[in-house]
Design an enzyme around this catalytic site. Sequence first.
Site, PDB file in Angstrom:
ATOM      1  N   GLY A 180       0.781  -1.221   0.000  1.00  0.00           N
ATOM      2  CA  GLY A 180       0.000   0.000   0.000  1.00  0.00           C
ATOM      3  C   GLY A 180       0.812   1.270   0.000  1.00  0.00           C
ATOM      4  N   GLY A 224       2.774   2.564   2.254  1.00  0.00           N
ATOM      5  CA  GLY A 224       4.148   2.437   2.728  1.00  0.00           C
ATOM      6  C   GLY A 224       5.081   1.929   1.657  1.00  0.00           C
ATOM      7  N   TYR A 277     -11.107   4.058  15.568  1.00  0.00           N
ATOM      8  CA  TYR A 277     -10.233   4.539  14.499  1.00  0.00           C
ATOM      9  C   TYR A 277     -10.121   6.056  14.545  1.00  0.00           C
ATOM     10  CZ  TYR A 277      -8.263   5.086   9.793  1.00  0.00           C
ATOM     11  OH  TYR A 277      -7.453   5.415   8.726  1.00  0.00           O
TER      12      TYR A 277
END
Length: 307
Positions: free
Chosen positions: A29, A31, A180
Amino acid sequence: MASTTDRWTEQNIPAQDGRVAVVTGANSGLGLETARALAEQGAHVVLAVRNLDKGREALAGIRESAPGAKLSLQRLDLASLKSVRAAADELRAAHPKIDLLINNAGVMYTPRQKTEDGFDMQFGVNHLGHFALTGLLLDLMLPVPGSRVVTVSSVGHRIRADIHFDDLQFDRSYNRVVAYGQAKLANLMFTYELQRRLAPYHSTIAAAAHPGTADTELSQNLSGLVRKGADLLQPLFSQPASVGALPTLRAATDPAVTGGQYYGPNGMGGTRGYPEVVASSKKSHDTALQQRLWAVSQQLTDVTFPV
């Protein structure tokens, strides 16, 4: 959408030769795209990952696009403070200095889970693990001109978000969206408080970024109907991970970045587009809450900062 003159892309990344960049969650993704782009510009990139097998696959993929890339792999499980400390020790032994620390790894909307240390999984991985890692590595960055700590937040920091000091680990009740929101709000509060501590004495800066709605594995924990709706809307609002990584890359490399700035996409309500300075919620700028969160985070992680 911005004009072409405002379209900051990977081509705007200055040469990174001689710089050491540690990127958490670099095996997939955002990163992975962040690590790849930095490596292609000459940085020595450390892929800090939980799963070493996936990390090796990512490393090999980057080498395909950048055959001469300087890369190394570091095991890091942000759900374990023991692992965070071990990783920090190994990084300190391998690198006399760090130019960029990119706190990218994260989990989103997970079912109710606890980390090894008993923290809520989203708060523990997204905030406390990165808080501890930064504190343990920061003294390698302070002497380095132009060094930066970049932490990845989310538009989720605005959604039902607060710091629930009376139940930080959601022991009494749990809602994955609320959890979250707390974690991503904490990422911003950490960035702003760290910058305030850095500003009087150091050239190191702290900045934040968010990817908008990027096509990554983070959405894997969405529930059935929500997941189906997200899949239907994805072509309209989502963008590739390589584009979602641009705000992080700009915060990490643009010479014009100043401490405490927050970068995100400039189009469609912040869901997609090219990176620019964006606003975060009013709550994220509450200094008293930032300082309280910092104190609690130090207590929970037993990590103190050299600032």
